[in-house]
Design an enzyme around this catalytic site. Structure first.
Site, PDB file in Angstrom:
ATOM      1  N   ALA A 148       0.848  -1.186   0.000  1.00  0.00           N
ATOM      2  CA  ALA A 148       0.000   0.000   0.000  1.00  0.00           C
ATOM      3  C   ALA A 148       0.889   1.243   0.000  1.00  0.00           C
ATOM      4  CB  ALA A 148      -0.902  -0.001   1.230  1.00  0.00           C
TER       5      ALA A 148
ATOM      6  N   GLY B 100       0.030  -5.067   0.636  1.00  0.00           N
ATOM      7  CA  GLY B 100      -1.115  -5.043  -0.265  1.00  0.00           C
ATOM      8  C   GLY B 100      -0.817  -5.700  -1.593  1.00  0.00           C
TER       9      GLY B 100
ATOM     10  N   GLU C 247      -1.371  -9.324  -0.957  1.00  0.00           N
ATOM     11  CA  GLU C 247      -2.819  -9.525  -0.864  1.00  0.00           C
ATOM     12  C   GLU C 247      -3.468  -9.454  -2.235  1.00  0.00           C
ATOM     13  OE1 GLU C 247      -3.803  -7.825   3.583  1.00  0.00           O
ATOM     14  OE2 GLU C 247      -3.202  -6.396   2.040  1.00  0.00           O
TER      15      GLU C 247
ATOM     16  N   GLU D 110       3.393  -5.525   7.241  1.00  0.00           N
ATOM     17  CA  GLU D 110       2.666  -4.436   7.893  1.00  0.00           C
ATOM     18  C   GLU D 110       3.038  -4.252   9.359  1.00  0.00           C
ATOM     19  OE1 GLU D 110      -0.092  -5.858   4.544  1.00  0.00           O
ATOM     20  OE2 GLU D 110       1.324  -6.755   5.966  1.00  0.00           O
TER      21      GLU D 110
END
Length: 256
Positions: A64, A107, A110, A130
């Site tokens: 992210a 992300g 993911e 994270e």
């Protein structure tokens, strides 16, 4: 230039390419919205039979975009409704192949796990780092990862933030296959082409039943499989496929 590029490299195959090289393809809100829009559109596009999702030769997606969230409040995150953007990918009825070179972290990992298959380069790495910035995965990193590799491997990845190599990811069951870095996109497109030549209704029913059944009791999952199997006998593709087999010729599937 768009931050997500759409290409049509072969009949029935659509390729989506993340295009933020200056940010290592970090997933900002704009990219997530564009991906959601593309997957909604392609899910309803009769010309698209398989989707390949990739980054570039150096990185799939490094996570992210921290700049997007460093000062965010819980209310800001709630109002963004990013779970609906991820849901658009998860609910796409077309098979999705992630072609991963380089980093697939946070992300990015993911995002790869939202695909149905992952073709990884030998130099690729997967991780959920994270925890190293004081948070935790928020788009499936604790749930999809556990379902893919099991509790004990997933716990180590998520609690330490340490990435795993493509070969280790393969041994865990996190990727479909590992190929030389220079061959990742070609291998993914070849696989997508094979799927695109299959009967589209059968492909969609298989994906739907496999995803719906994996979290259902076995008896319910078997019932879903049985009903979908029976339903396909109402399709022209079933008749075409079996007739072509009997006539020793290649079938021509229409998705009807």
């Amino acid at each position: 230039m768009s931050e997500v590029l759409l290409e049509r490299p072969a009949p029935g195959v659509t390729l989506l390419r993340l295009n933020r090289p200056e940010a290592r393809n970090a997933l900002n809100l704009t990219v997530r919205q564009m991906l959601a829009d593309h997957f909604r559109t392609l899910g309803a596009d009769v010309e698209t039979r398989c989707i390949v999702l990739t980054g570039n030769a150096e990185v799939f997606a490094a996570g992210a975009d921290i700049r997007d969230m460093a000062e965010a409040t819980p209310v800001d995150l709630i109002l963004r409704n990013t779970h609906l953007l991820w849901q658009a990918i998860a609910e796409c009825p077309k098979p999705i192949i992630a072609a991963v070179n380089g980093y697939a972290l946070g992300g990015g990992c993911e995002l790869a796990m939202h695909a149905d298959m992952i073709v990884a380069g030998e130099g690729a790495s997967f991780g959920q780092p994270e925890i190293r910035v004081g948070i935790m995965p928020g788009a499936g990193g604790t749930q999809r990862l556990t379902r893919a590799v099991g509790k004990f491997k997933a716990m180590k990845m998520v609690l330490t933030g340490q990435p795993v190599s493509a070969r280790d990811a393969d041994a865990m069951g996190l990727v479909t296959e590992v190929v030389p870095d220079a061959e990742v996109e070609d291998a993914a497109l070849k696989l997508a082409g094979q799927i695109a030549r299959m009967p589209p209704l059968a492909v969609q029913q298989i994906k739907e039943v496999m995803l719906a059944g994996q979290d259902a009791p076995l008896s319910a999952a078997l019932m879903l499989e049985r009903k979908a199997f029976q339903l396909l006998f109402a399709s022209r593709d079933q008749r075409e496929g079996m007739q072509a087999f009997l006539e020793k010729r290649k079938p021509a599937y229409e998705g009807r």
